[in-house]
Design a protein around this motif. Sequence first.
Motif, PDB file in Angstrom:
ATOM      1  N   SER A   1       1.454  -1.593  -0.341  1.00 21.93           N
ATOM      2  CA  SER A   1      -0.037   0.133  -0.123  1.00 21.93           C
ATOM      3  C   SER A   1       0.808   1.442  -0.209  1.00 21.93           C
ATOM      4  O   SER A   1       0.455   2.086  -0.728  1.00 21.93           O
ATOM      5  N   LEU A   2       1.748   1.071   0.695  1.00 24.23           N
ATOM      6  CA  LEU A   2       2.641   2.379   0.647  1.00 24.23           C
ATOM      7  C   LEU A   2       3.319   2.916  -0.317  1.00 24.23           C
ATOM      8  O   LEU A   2       3.664   3.443  -1.374  1.00 24.23           O
ATOM      9  N   VAL A   3       3.893   1.536  -0.501  1.00 19.57           N
ATOM     10  CA  VAL A   3       4.254   1.308  -2.438  1.00 19.57           C
ATOM     11  C   VAL A   3       4.020   2.368  -3.277  1.00 19.57           C
ATOM     12  O   VAL A   3       4.568   2.538  -4.342  1.00 19.57           O
TER      13      VAL A   3
ATOM     14  N   HIS B   1      -1.400  -5.621  -9.557  1.00 17.01           N
ATOM     15  CA  HIS B   1      -1.964  -7.037  -9.558  1.00 17.01           C
ATOM     16  C   HIS B   1      -2.668  -6.921  -8.485  1.00 17.01           C
ATOM     17  O   HIS B   1      -4.186  -7.681  -7.865  1.00 17.01           O
ATOM     18  N   ALA B   2      -1.857  -5.875  -7.495  1.00 18.81           N
ATOM     19  CA  ALA B   2      -2.955  -6.347  -6.224  1.00 18.81           C
ATOM     20  C   ALA B   2      -4.632  -5.700  -5.997  1.00 18.81           C
ATOM     21  O   ALA B   2      -5.053  -5.634  -5.291  1.00 18.81           O
ATOM     22  N   ARG B   3      -4.443  -3.915  -6.839  1.00 20.02           N
ATOM     23  CA  ARG B   3      -5.764  -3.798  -7.416  1.00 20.02           C
ATOM     24  C   ARG B   3      -6.692  -4.713  -7.580  1.00 20.02           C
ATOM     25  O   ARG B   3      -7.711  -4.688  -7.532  1.00 20.02           O
TER      26      ARG B   3
ATOM     27  N   LEU C   1      -7.141  -6.008  -3.227  1.00 19.21           N
ATOM     28  CA  LEU C   1      -5.916  -5.808  -2.216  1.00 19.21           C
ATOM     29  C   LEU C   1      -6.444  -4.043  -1.472  1.00 19.21           C
ATOM     30  O   LEU C   1      -5.709  -3.536  -0.280  1.00 19.21           O
ATOM     31  N   LEU C   2      -6.429  -3.157  -2.629  1.00 23.74           N
ATOM     32  CA  LEU C   2      -5.983  -1.992  -2.927  1.00 23.74           C
ATOM     33  C   LEU C   2      -6.984  -1.238  -3.250  1.00 23.74           C
ATOM     34  O   LEU C   2      -7.878  -1.767  -4.217  1.00 23.74           O
ATOM     35  N   PRO C   3      -7.000   0.180  -2.891  1.00 20.15           N
ATOM     36  CA  PRO C   3      -8.224   0.789  -3.756  1.00 20.15           C
ATOM     37  C   PRO C   3      -8.119   1.390  -4.586  1.00 20.15           C
ATOM     38  O   PRO C   3      -6.976   1.525  -4.997  1.00 20.15           O
TER      39      PRO C   3
END
Length: 271
Positions: A219-221, A263-265, A269-271
Motif C-alpha cells: 500500500s505504501l509502494v 495486481h494488488a488492485r 487488495l488495494l483501493p
Amino acid sequence: MPVDDAQLLGAVSDLRRDTGLPVGFAGIAGTSPRMRLTAFLGNRCTALHGLSVRAGLGLGGKALALTRPVVANDYHSATTISHDYDEPVRDEGIHSVVAVPVVVRRRVRAVLYGGLRDEAVLSDRTITAALHAARDLEQTLAVEDEIEARLAEMRSLTEHRETSAPRERLREVYGELRVLSGQVTDSDLRGRLDAVCESLTDTAPPVVNLAPRELDTVSLVALGLTNAEIAHRLGLTAETVKSYLRDAMRKLDASSRLQAVTHARRAGLLP
C-alpha cells in the motif's frame, strides 16, 4: 478521541508498576477548567473518588493549568500549591505526590498521579518513570486522533471516489491508515480501522492473501515511497521491507513494484 476509562486505568496501572508507588489515580480533563478523578489503584478509601479538581488549585490543578509535571514532597506543608483538597488527601494517607499532565496537541487530556504514604522524598527515577507512563498514553491518544481525522476525511472522499483527485487522495489515506493500524493497541479501534480499510477494496473475497505487513508495504509502494521511506513509516529496517515486498510480489505473481500494485488492485487488495 476522548480518553476512555480503560485507557486511564491502564495508564495508572503502568505508573504504579514502573514507579513502585503504592497509590495511583487519575482524572480526565475536558474543555471546562475542571477535571474529575475517576481511576484509582492502591487506594485505601473513597475520599478522592469523583473529586472535581479545578485548574490552578491543588497539585493536579496546578499541573492542569501549567501543562507540566508538579511534585509535592510532604504535600501538607508544601508552599508551592494551594491546599483546597487537603482533607481527602489526608484521608487517603498520602504524604508525597507527583502529578503529570497528559498533553496532546498542546491540550491536557488527563492528569496522572502517583502517591507515597511514607514520609520520604520522591526520587528523580520515580518521577521520570511517572513521566514515561504519561508519555505512553500521549502517544496512544495522538495515534487515535490521527486515525479519527483520517476516517473523517475518508468518509468525505468516498462520496466522490469516482473522480480522479478524490480517488488518488483516498488511496493515500488508505496507505496512511494501514500504517496507523500497526500502532494501535486498542482491539476495538483496530477492528474498526481494518473494517474501514476493507470497505475501500473490492467487496469480493481476494484471490490472493497477503500478510498484514506485506499489505502495508504494497500500500505504501502504491504511494510511490522508497523502501527506506516505507521502513521509516512502519518502524522497520529497509531489509525487512525488502523481504515483505519480495514475498508480496511472489504471491501477486509480479515482477516489478508497479506490477505488484496493479495486481494488488486487480485482486481487490488495494483501493
